[in-house]
Motif scaffolding. Sequence first.
Motif, PDB file in Angstrom:
ATOM      1  N   LEU A  27      38.568  35.436  33.345  1.00  0.00           N
ATOM      2  CA  LEU A  27      39.800  34.459  33.487  1.00  0.00           C
ATOM      3  C   LEU A  27      41.120  35.257  33.276  1.00  0.00           C
ATOM      4  O   LEU A  27      42.085  35.102  33.863  1.00  0.00           O
ATOM      5  N   LEU A  28      40.959  36.429  32.447  1.00  0.00           N
ATOM      6  CA  LEU A  28      41.940  37.310  32.244  1.00  0.00           C
ATOM      7  C   LEU A  28      42.311  38.051  33.297  1.00  0.00           C
ATOM      8  O   LEU A  28      43.627  38.272  33.910  1.00  0.00           O
ATOM      9  N   ALA A  29      41.168  38.331  34.116  1.00  0.00           N
ATOM     10  CA  ALA A  29      41.530  39.199  35.359  1.00  0.00           C
ATOM     11  C   ALA A  29      42.078  38.267  36.529  1.00  0.00           C
ATOM     12  O   ALA A  29      42.853  38.765  37.155  1.00  0.00           O
ATOM     13  N   ALA A  30      41.532  37.126  36.391  1.00  0.00           N
ATOM     14  CA  ALA A  30      42.229  36.503  37.314  1.00  0.00           C
ATOM     15  C   ALA A  30      43.615  36.020  37.121  1.00  0.00           C
ATOM     16  O   ALA A  30      44.467  35.721  38.135  1.00  0.00           O
ATOM     17  N   ALA A  31      44.054  35.743  36.065  1.00  0.00           N
ATOM     18  CA  ALA A  31      45.337  35.336  35.510  1.00  0.00           C
ATOM     19  C   ALA A  31      46.323  36.738  35.700  1.00  0.00           C
ATOM     20  O   ALA A  31      47.511  36.263  36.276  1.00  0.00           O
ATOM     21  N   ALA A  32      45.705  37.730  35.653  1.00  0.00           N
ATOM     22  CA  ALA A  32      46.637  38.909  36.122  1.00  0.00           C
ATOM     23  C   ALA A  32      47.045  38.908  37.513  1.00  0.00           C
ATOM     24  O   ALA A  32      47.939  39.282  37.797  1.00  0.00           O
ATOM     25  N   VAL A  33      46.332  38.619  38.518  1.00  0.00           N
ATOM     26  CA  VAL A  33      46.469  38.603  39.682  1.00  0.00           C
ATOM     27  C   VAL A  33      47.200  37.365  40.452  1.00  0.00           C
ATOM     28  O   VAL A  33      47.242  37.283  41.610  1.00  0.00           O
ATOM     29  N   ALA A  34      47.092  36.377  39.502  1.00  0.00           N
ATOM     30  CA  ALA A  34      47.524  34.931  40.271  1.00  0.00           C
ATOM     31  C   ALA A  34      48.970  35.202  40.628  1.00  0.00           C
ATOM     32  O   ALA A  34      49.667  35.636  39.714  1.00  0.00           O
ATOM     33  N   PRO A  35      49.294  34.177  41.379  1.00  0.00           N
ATOM     34  CA  PRO A  35      50.756  34.290  41.725  1.00  0.00           C
ATOM     35  C   PRO A  35      51.602  33.582  40.329  1.00  0.00           C
ATOM     36  O   PRO A  35      51.039  32.506  39.918  1.00  0.00           O
ATOM     37  N   GLY A  36      52.947  33.999  40.337  1.00  0.00           N
ATOM     38  CA  GLY A  36      53.622  33.560  39.292  1.00  0.00           C
ATOM     39  C   GLY A  36      54.737  34.706  38.608  1.00  0.00           C
ATOM     40  O   GLY A  36      54.615  35.667  39.045  1.00  0.00           O
ATOM     41  N   PHE A  77      48.158  25.371  42.793  1.00  0.00           N
ATOM     42  CA  PHE A  77      47.656  25.235  41.485  1.00  0.00           C
ATOM     43  C   PHE A  77      46.335  25.045  41.579  1.00  0.00           C
ATOM     44  O   PHE A  77      45.498  25.578  40.913  1.00  0.00           O
ATOM     45  N   ARG A  78      45.842  23.955  42.231  1.00  0.00           N
ATOM     46  CA  ARG A  78      44.245  23.756  42.099  1.00  0.00           C
ATOM     47  C   ARG A  78      43.342  24.954  42.779  1.00  0.00           C
ATOM     48  O   ARG A  78      42.452  25.117  42.333  1.00  0.00           O
ATOM     49  N   ARG A  79      43.868  25.476  43.811  1.00  0.00           N
ATOM     50  CA  ARG A  79      43.163  26.834  44.342  1.00  0.00           C
ATOM     51  C   ARG A  79      43.120  27.717  43.050  1.00  0.00           C
ATOM     52  O   ARG A  79      41.941  28.158  43.093  1.00  0.00           O
ATOM     53  N   THR A  80      44.255  28.044  42.479  1.00  0.00           N
ATOM     54  CA  THR A  80      44.190  29.048  41.236  1.00  0.00           C
ATOM     55  C   THR A  80      43.208  28.770  40.447  1.00  0.00           C
ATOM     56  O   THR A  80      42.358  29.612  40.016  1.00  0.00           O
TER      57      THR A  80
END
Length: 207
Positions: A5-14, A99-102
Motif C-alpha cells: 500500500l505504501l508503494a502504491a501510494a508513492a506512485v499514485a497521482p496526487g 479515485f476508485r481505480r487508485t
Amino acid sequence: MTTDLLAAAAVAPGFMPPDEGRALYAAARAVQVPGPLLEVGSWLGKSALYLAAAARETGRQVVTVDHHRGSEEHQPGWEYHDPSLVDPLVGRIDTLPGFRRTIAAAGAEDVVVAVVARSEVLAPLWSTPLALLFLDGSHTEESARRDQDAWVAKLAVGGTLAIHDVFPDPADGGQAPFGVYQRVLGSGEFTELPGTGSLRLLRRTSS
C-alpha cells in the motif's frame, strides 16, 4: 500488505510529497484511541492509500469525503486543471473514477470507504468520534473554515488532527490551511506534534 500500500501510494497521482505521506501514515498508525480515520479532500486517492496502510495495520477503516468535482484550482483556466478529468457528458470534473481505480489497483477497497458528498453536507449526519481527521479539501478561506467548523469537533479526545498545505510564509502557498492551524492551536484544546513539510499534526487534549 502495508508495504504494498505504501508503494502504491508513492506512485499514485496526487500532490503529497513522499515524506509528508509517510508522516501521515505514521501519525495514523500511532493513534491510540478507537475510531475511524477520516479525510476531507481525496482527489485521486494518494493520501487515502497512506491512511489505508495504517488502517490495515491497526484494524481501522478509512472514510474519504469528497464531492469529486475538484477544487477551485482544478477548474478550467486554473493552474492545476487537467482536461482528461472532465466528464464530457456533464462538462464538469469528475475524479471519482480515477479515485476508485487508485484504491482498487492497490487492493485497498476493504479498508477505504468513499463518501461522495460535500463535507459540510455529510458532517451533520456523522456521529462516530474520529481517531484521526485529515483536512485537505479546498484551500479557499471560506471552504477551509467551513471544513474546520464541520469536522474538528468530531475528533475524539486523544485523536490526531492532520492539516495539509500549512505555509506560514505566503510566498510558499495559500494561507487558508495556516489559518485553520492557528485557530485550532489557539483554542487550547490541542497540543502540537512534530510535523513534516507542510503537514501539521495536533493531538486533541480536551473538548
